[in-house]
Each structure stands twice: as C-alpha cells, then as structure tokens.
Enzyme design. Structure first.
Site, PDB file in Angstrom:
ATOM      1  NE  ARG A  38     -17.203  -6.986   2.694  1.00  0.00           N
ATOM      2  CZ  ARG A  38     -16.657  -6.054   1.920  1.00  0.00           C
ATOM      3  NH1 ARG A  38     -16.313  -6.346   0.665  1.00  0.00           N
ATOM      4  NH2 ARG A  38     -16.462  -4.837   2.374  1.00  0.00           N
ATOM      5  CE  LYS A 199      -1.937   8.624   1.814  1.00  0.00           C
ATOM      6  NZ  LYS A 199      -2.021   8.832   0.368  1.00  0.00           N
ATOM      7  N   GLY A 355     -12.221  -1.460   6.642  1.00  0.00           N
ATOM      8  CA  GLY A 355     -11.649  -2.732   6.198  1.00  0.00           C
ATOM      9  C   GLY A 355     -10.517  -3.222   7.081  1.00  0.00           C
ATOM     10  N   GLY A 378     -15.701   1.660   2.871  1.00  0.00           N
ATOM     11  CA  GLY A 378     -16.037   2.988   2.355  1.00  0.00           C
ATOM     12  C   GLY A 378     -17.472   3.379   2.664  1.00  0.00           C
TER      13      GLY A 378
HETATM   14  P1  ADP Z   1      -9.521   1.203   7.645  1.00  0.00           P
HETATM   15  O1  ADP Z   1      -9.429   0.281   6.457  1.00  0.00           O
HETATM   16  O2  ADP Z   1      -9.789   0.468   8.921  1.00  0.00           O
HETATM   17  O3  ADP Z   1     -10.470   2.344   7.400  1.00  0.00           O
HETATM   18  P2  ADP Z   1      -7.259   2.693   6.749  1.00  0.00           P
HETATM   19  O4  ADP Z   1      -7.390   2.060   5.420  1.00  0.00           O
HETATM   20  O5  ADP Z   1      -7.565   4.122   6.878  1.00  0.00           O
HETATM   21  O6  ADP Z   1      -8.072   1.860   7.836  1.00  0.00           O
HETATM   22  O7  ADP Z   1      -5.755   2.537   7.258  1.00  0.00           O
HETATM   23  C1  ADP Z   1      -5.129   1.280   7.394  1.00  0.00           C
HETATM   24  C2  ADP Z   1      -3.652   1.411   7.183  1.00  0.00           C
HETATM   25  O8  ADP Z   1      -3.080   2.398   8.024  1.00  0.00           O
HETATM   26  C3  ADP Z   1      -2.921   0.131   7.519  1.00  0.00           C
HETATM   27  O9  ADP Z   1      -2.424  -0.428   6.325  1.00  0.00           O
HETATM   28  C4  ADP Z   1      -1.808   0.567   8.447  1.00  0.00           C
HETATM   29  O10 ADP Z   1      -0.560  -0.016   8.133  1.00  0.00           O
HETATM   30  C5  ADP Z   1      -1.734   2.061   8.199  1.00  0.00           C
HETATM   31  N1  ADP Z   1      -1.114   2.758   9.310  1.00  0.00           N
HETATM   32  C6  ADP Z   1      -1.484   2.779  10.594  1.00  0.00           C
HETATM   33  N2  ADP Z   1      -0.617   3.488  11.338  1.00  0.00           N
HETATM   34  C7  ADP Z   1       0.337   3.930  10.499  1.00  0.00           C
HETATM   35  C8  ADP Z   1       1.519   4.715  10.663  1.00  0.00           C
HETATM   36  N3  ADP Z   1       1.885   5.177  11.861  1.00  0.00           N
HETATM   37  N4  ADP Z   1       2.267   4.969   9.574  1.00  0.00           N
HETATM   38  C9  ADP Z   1       1.899   4.493   8.379  1.00  0.00           C
HETATM   39  N5  ADP Z   1       0.799   3.759   8.145  1.00  0.00           N
HETATM   40  C10 ADP Z   1       0.023   3.471   9.192  1.00  0.00           C
HETATM   41 MG    MG Z   2      -8.384   0.438   4.536  1.00  0.00          MG
END
Ligand code: ADP
Ligand code: MG
Length: 420
Positions: A38, A199, A355, A378
């Site tokens: 960043r 989620k 992230g 976000g």
């Molecule tokens: P981003 O930050 O890229 O938007 P998220 O914050 O939505 O992504 O999700 C990231 C998290 O999702 C990671 O910590 C990862 O461990 C978790 N994750 C991915 N696949 C699974 C799974 N099958 N079960 C539980 N957690 C998961």
């Molecule tokens: Mg995340």
C-alpha cells in the site's frame, strides 16, 4: 454510469500545499512494516505532486486505536519505509493536531513533505467531526484522496475535508475507479467471476450485482459449502451458514433465469481438522464424510474451472478457494492464481480484489502479472456491489469537455426561444 472524477492531473498544484489522504493501514510486526504494497501504491501520486512543485501533508490511519494514542499504532515504521522507498527522509509529526504540527507544516517548502501521526488517535476522525475536518483542511489548499481502501468510510479525512477544499482523486484512486467501473459497465465478454472466501454472507450483494453482466461464476472457498447444501449435498463439519442456504438457492435460481453459468465444486479436499498436518483426502461432493471439513477444491474441479476460464476476456477474482493459510490446503488457490496470471499474460483483463486473495497472489510473487490488483478489500467489494462510496462521491466531478459548435443547433434555438 459512474461520473468521472477529476484527478490530481486536473488540479492546479504548483507551489501549493496538498493534503494527501493515503491508505497506510499496513501490517506491522516487531516495529517493522511487514507488507509495504500500500505504501508503494501511493508513490506515483507523491512523485507527481513533488515533481509539480507542491508540498505534501500526508495523512492516514493505522489499525483501530479507537480515539486513543496506542504506541503500537504509531506511523513511525511507515514513515521509515516511505523514506527508504523515496530515498529521502519523511518526518512524521507527534500528533495530527497541535502547535508543533502547525509549525512544521508552515515550514514546508515546495517539494517537501511530512506525514501526520495516525488520524485515529482522535475519535473525531471516525466521527467525521466538523472541527477536526476543519483543522485538517487548514493544513492544505488542495485535497487529494488516494486512499481507495478507506473510501467506503465517511470519516473526517475522507469525506469531511473533501467538502472544505478543492478535492481530487489521486492516481491510485483514479486507477481503482477506472478498473472497477470497467467491470461493471463495459467488460469484454466472456466475463467470468471467481468468487471464494470464507462466507457467502459477505458476497451475496456482489454476486447479485454482477449477475446481469457476468457470463460464468466459479464458486469456491468456504462459501461454496452453503451453495452445495442449497443444491442438496451434505458438507459434514465444514464451515456452513445455515441461515444463508435460502439466499444461495435464490442465487442459483437467478443464475438460471439470467442464463449465467454458476459452477460449483464437483470434488473437494476434506480434512479431519482444519489445521496443518491434519489427515486429508479428495472426495466427490456427494461423499463428504460427516465428521470432516471441506478445505479446498479437488483436482477435477480445478481443471473444470480452468477450462471455463480459458476463453474469458475479463476475469474478476475475489476470495481464496480454500484454507490457503495452511499450505497443504492452498493448492486450489495457488493453481487459480497461476492460471489467471497466464490468462492475463494472454491478453485477458484480470482484476483481483479482496485482502486475502491479494495476499495469496502476493505470496506467489505474481502481482505484476495481473491487470489490476485492488488495494481496497471492503471498498472494492462495496464498489462492485454497486454502492456509491462516500469518499469517492465527495470528490469533484471531471468537468465535461467543452463543446464548440459552428452554429447553434435548432434544438438549442428552440429551447432558447421557449425560455421565459
Ligand atoms: P478476501 O479477503 O479475499 O475477500 P475472505 O476474507 O472472504 O477473502 O475469505 C478469506 C478466508 O476464507 C481465508 O481466511 C480462508 O482460510 C477462508 N476459507 C477459504 N476456503 C475455506 C473453507 N473451505 N473453509 C473455511 N474457510 C475457508
Ligand atoms: Mg478477508
């Protein structure tokens, strides 16, 4: 249509003091910046301003000190890293407010800069307190916002000051707006979205907003479990949002109605525990054992997703496809990162946002391979949900190009005649 925002390149900044909001909310470990992406991302705007003979008052938040001075949230490590990257010393004030800070700013000459201490040491920042915004605005003659990652927050340094000074997008902000608007407004088709992460609840609005433009969704990560349950499978001990199964069902239905392909895993890696070294195996999605958890895509799914993405001319990726923090469960995520890097190399527009997905790409050293890596977690999701981000809305619109006509058109003549 998002209105084009005026950028720092439209601003008159020579000899002026520029108040520059950056997003230096970076991970710090043992007093050192752990990931400076960043900080690096802000450098083009800083250089642009200095080259145009402006002086710069940099400001940022770091962490969540909640209105109190927290020693571990001081910006000194950030100033040190910035100094190293810029090859010149960037001082940081002891406080965002106060006589010492005022004096230091008063002494700034064109081509010089300083960094204000963490804005969130003052509760007034997050409260968007008008007198705090006024105090910040008094530091500069022009406001430039390069903190895309904070643009979804209406705080004093993102929204409050922008109403008090001529407000422009920085070069990074401009790039973020351009790349993400393109996805919403005029993506080259086929357009595919790879959506993973923990989620489904955090991604429903994005999927729904992209439904009418995206041709193919590839779903993975923990959120795929909720879709699998909505499709009639059981997922054992896996992460599952029971209260979102109906939402997932609605999205599956909506995809059918839109003629959008929505691909779900057909095989998965399951583990007895979601920890390093745990027993794990690959199973078909109709054979997920009761006491095991889904932790990654299976190889058959990986191949199917790669095939589906092969012809895509635009790809948006958000969310890891497995628990990639445990290296054994990161194969699906790493394979996707490599595949998308190859697609970008072959001319597709590939945008990564979020992230954790960005962290996965960085870990592999692939950041340069992609068309755009969003610095906002976000903020990029809210943007793609179709929301207007308050920190962007408040920036000046780019003036419409002046049209000159040889003769007034008839329509214009009619309107003029009809005017009272
Ligand atoms: P981003 O930050 O890229 O938007 P998220 O914050 O939505 O992504 O999700 C990231 C998290 O999702 C990671 O910590 C990862 O461990 C978790 N994750 C991915 N696949 C699974 C799974 N099958 N079960 C539980 N957690 C998961
Ligand atoms: Mg995340």
């Amino acid at each position: 249509m998002t209105m084009a925002k005026a950028s720092v390149r439209d601003a008159d900044i020579a000899g002026k003091r520029v108040l520059l909001r950056v997003d230096y909310n970076v991970p710090i470990e043992d007093g050192k910046v752990k990931d400076d992406s960043r900080i690096r991302a802000s450098i083009p705007t800083i250089r642009y301003l200095l080259e145009h003979n402006a002086s710069i008052v940099l400001m940022s938040h770091l962490g969540r000190p909640n209105g109190k001075v927290v020693e571990s949230a001081r910006l000194r490590p950030v100033a040190e890293r910035l100094s190293r990257l810029m090859g010149r010393s960037v001082p940081v004030t002891g406080d965002a407010l106060g006589i010492g800070t005022n004096d230091a700013i008063g002494r700034l000459k064109p081509g010089q800069m300083l960094l204000l201490e963490n804005l969130r040491f003052h509760a007034a920042e997050e409260a968007n307190d008008p007198s705090f915004a006024q105090a910040l605005a008094a530091y500069g003659e022009v406001y430039v916002d390069d903190a895309f990652g904070a643009a979804h927050r209406a705080h004093a340094s993102t929204v409050g000051v922008a109403a008090l000074l001529p407000a422009y997008a920085g070069l990074l902000m401009e790039r973020e707006i351009r790349s993400l608007s393109k996805l919403l407004e005029s993506p080259a088709h086929p357009f595919a979205a790879v959506i993973g992460g923990a989620k489904v609840s955090g991604k429903i609005a994005v999927i729904e907003n992209l439904m009418s433009t995206v041709d193919t969704f590839c779903i993975g990560g923990g959120m795929a479990n909720t879709f699998l349950v909505a499709s009639g499978y059981t997922v054992g001990k896996s992460l599952l949002e029971k209260d979102r199964v109906d939402d997932a069902r609605r999205i599956l239905q909506s995809a059918k109605e839109h003629g959008t392909d929505l691909l779900l895993p057909t095989d998965v890696v399951v583990a007895k525990e979601v920890t390093r070294g745990a027993e794990h195996k690959t199973v078909n999605v109709n054979k997920i054992p009761n006491s095991w958890s889904v932790v990654d895509l299976g190889p058959q799914t990986r191949v199917a997703y790669e095939a589906a993405l092969e012809s895509a001319r635009t790809v948006f990726w958000n969310g890891p496809l497995g628990v990639f923090e445990v290296p054994t469960f990161g194969d699906g995520t790493r394979a996707m990162a490599r595949h998308l890097a190859r697609r970008a190399g072959a001319g597709a527009t590939v945008v990564v946002g979020g992230g954790d997905s960005v962290a996965a790409v960085e870990e592999l050293g692939l950041t340069q391979a992609f068309s755009h890596i969003s610095t906002g977690g976000g903020a990029s999701l809210e943007f793609l949900e179709g929301q207007e981000l308050p920190g962007i809305a408040v920036l000046q619109d780019r003036p419409a190009p002046v049209r000159t006509r040889k003769q007034p058109s008839r329509a214009a003549g009619k309107r003029a005649a009809a005017a009272p």
